[in-house]
Each structure stands twice: as C-alpha cells, then as structure tokens.
Design an enzyme around this catalytic site. Sequence first.
Site: not given
Length: 403
Positions: A204, A321, A362
């Site tokens: 990220e 995710e 996730w």
Amino acid sequence: MACFSRVISFSVLFLLVALACEARVLLQTPGFVQTRNTQFILNGSPFFFNGFNSYWMMKVAADPSQRSRVSDVFSQAAAARLSVCRTWAFNDGGSQALQISPGVYDESVFQGLDFVIEEARKNGVRLILSLSNNYKDFGGRPQYVSWAKNAGALVNSDDDFYTNEVVKGYYMNHVKKVLTRINTITRVAYKDDPTIMAWELINEPRCQVDYSGKTLNGWIQEMASFVKSIDSNHLLTVGMEGFYGDSMPEKKATNPGYQVGTDFISNHLIKEIDFTTIHAYPDIWLSGKDDSSQMAFMQRWLTSHLTDSETIIKKPMIFSEFGKSSKDPGYRLSARDSFLNAVYTNIYNSARSGGIGGGLVWQVMADGMQSYDDGYEIVLSQNPSTCSLITQQSNKMIALDHV
C-alpha cells in the site's frame, strides 16, 4: 464374507493410495506462474485461484514453538482449496525484526520465513511476498528513513523513502538479501523457488508530498528494474490499493474522495510490473455510509479497475485485499458473509470473461492468536459459514482452469 471384506478393504486401500498420489501430484505442480496478456498462466494453462492474506506468518514462525499455527493455517487453507497466500517478507527494526539494522539480519527470523515457504509448498499454496510496508507496522518506510537520518542523511519525511539515495540503497540491499536467500530447509534460493508466485515491492504505497503519482512512478521504475535484474523467474507487482492519480484525471472521480500519491494507470504501465492489484475497505474509506452504499462503491471500484487493467494496462489483476471488520458499528456475522459473497460473485463473474486471476481475503489466522486480531480475522475452523463461502469460491475458481 471374510473374503468379500478383504476385497472391499483392498479396494478402499487402493482408492486411498490413488487419491493420495493424485493429491501429491496436485501439490507438487511444477513451474512458475506467468502471465499472458490479461491472464495468469501455469504450465501453459490459465491459472485461476482463491486466496488469502496472513501477513504475520514469518514473525510467528521465527519461534519454533509457535510454528504449528502456520502449519494449521496452511492445512485449513488447503482443505478450503485456497491456493495463494500473501504474506510479509520484511520486519524492519523493533520486536523480532528480520532486519535489525541496515544489512544486519536475524537468522532465526529468516529461518521462520524458510519454514513458511516450505509449509506453503507442502500444502499446494503459492506465495506473494511483500518486501516492505508503507506504514510503521513491521518497520516499513518510517524505519528506513529513521535509519538514514541516524546515519547522517538529509531526510525530512517518510516520503524521502522514494527519493533519498541512502534510503533507496537500504531498500535495494534488503531486496537482494531476500531474493538471493538460500532456504535452509529446501536448499533452494528464493529467486529459484516456484512456490513463490510473485514479489510485491511495498504494501500500500502512498506519497503525501506528491499526489500526482509521478514521484512514486520513478521509484517503481527503478526498483522494478532492480528486482528483475536479480530474478527473472518471478512475477512482480507494486502492492497498490488502486487509487487513481493525474495521468487520467477523469478517473479520479472513482476514488473515495481523495488521492494518496499513487496512479493506478501509470504505475502499472511500467514494463517490469507484471500485474495490477487493488484493495478495498469501504467500511473504512466510506465510514458512516450504510452497507448498500459501501457495496455499491466496492462494485464500482472493482469494475473500473478491471476494465482499465484489461483495456489500458493490458495486464491481469488480483483483488489482493478485502474484508469486513467485526469492529464496525452494528457488525453481524451474516453481514460479513453477505459482503464476502458479493465480492466473490463479482470476482468469479469477472474471471469468467478473463482479466482477474482471483481474490485474497484479509485475513486468515489460527486459533489462539488474539494479539493479532484487527477485526478482519477469520479462523476457518471456528467460522463454518464463512469457511463454506470461501470453499465454494475456491471450487468455482479452480473449475475455470478447465473451461
């Protein structure tokens, strides 16, 4: 009757042996995952998958007395036919660090990662290994910049991670150390191990000093070229959430109201980047909105990025995710299952027409790991309804391999 029983027993034994042999063949499928246009390919055939995140594996496996937790998750994942796991190949400074200081490593932690890779192989799971973090958790950008500052480098913010030569040198040294690591269990270098599906440059990435995506673009180009100069076997991705930047301004309307310094289009058009990724947390990004609004955003987010991956970037995509937190106001297990079912349905329908390889929920954890709880955790053995949804999705995605 006794003779008949022996015949039945022999038949059952033969069947069990046959099934075991088949399982071993499946678990030991050779070859590196590759890409062809907008599809993932394994040994010349399309590769579709359902997968999961378990970021904590190396840290837990560094303690041999805790390794059963890693084994349990891989065993349960294999039973649910999950075939790709994304996890961290970094822990910089702090508690149980892999990289204690620049270029100084804890061998026992590295052996934990060796164990994770071998357990994945034994259970037929391929790994996406992330090489650093945007956040301070497990060190990440803040730790690299702190190290450089302590060494006398002129750095002012965490965003200097992308431009300062000292910091970039630290990162590149870590990349080389991981990629050339010889697994102490298998005696295979990581860069030569097909159990690893792909490398991820950073989890990220964000850049506050330049929301356009250009600063990050320069860093990705440099680091992607460096990774490929060491390892030409494995796929490589950035690790992005999917926020749009300035290269196509009209796309920014898809963002959840803000930019983070990435550019989904230009960052993934870099030649050495093999596939695109998106993350989606509408319960965080659109907190205060109701479930239907959050779901509508998720569907727009997926559709927009999949279209861009197919038509502009021309590379396959992973929804790497997504989840729904038990800490959300008014949380219900049925609401999480409904969210996952909707995401899985979107992924499957998209995969049928090509372009997306699969999704990674996730996150999956073992029993007794409350200290790692973040609200999104799923213990497969304790969540039968969620486990059933995940298994159904796995079976549907695997079936696409043969369509």
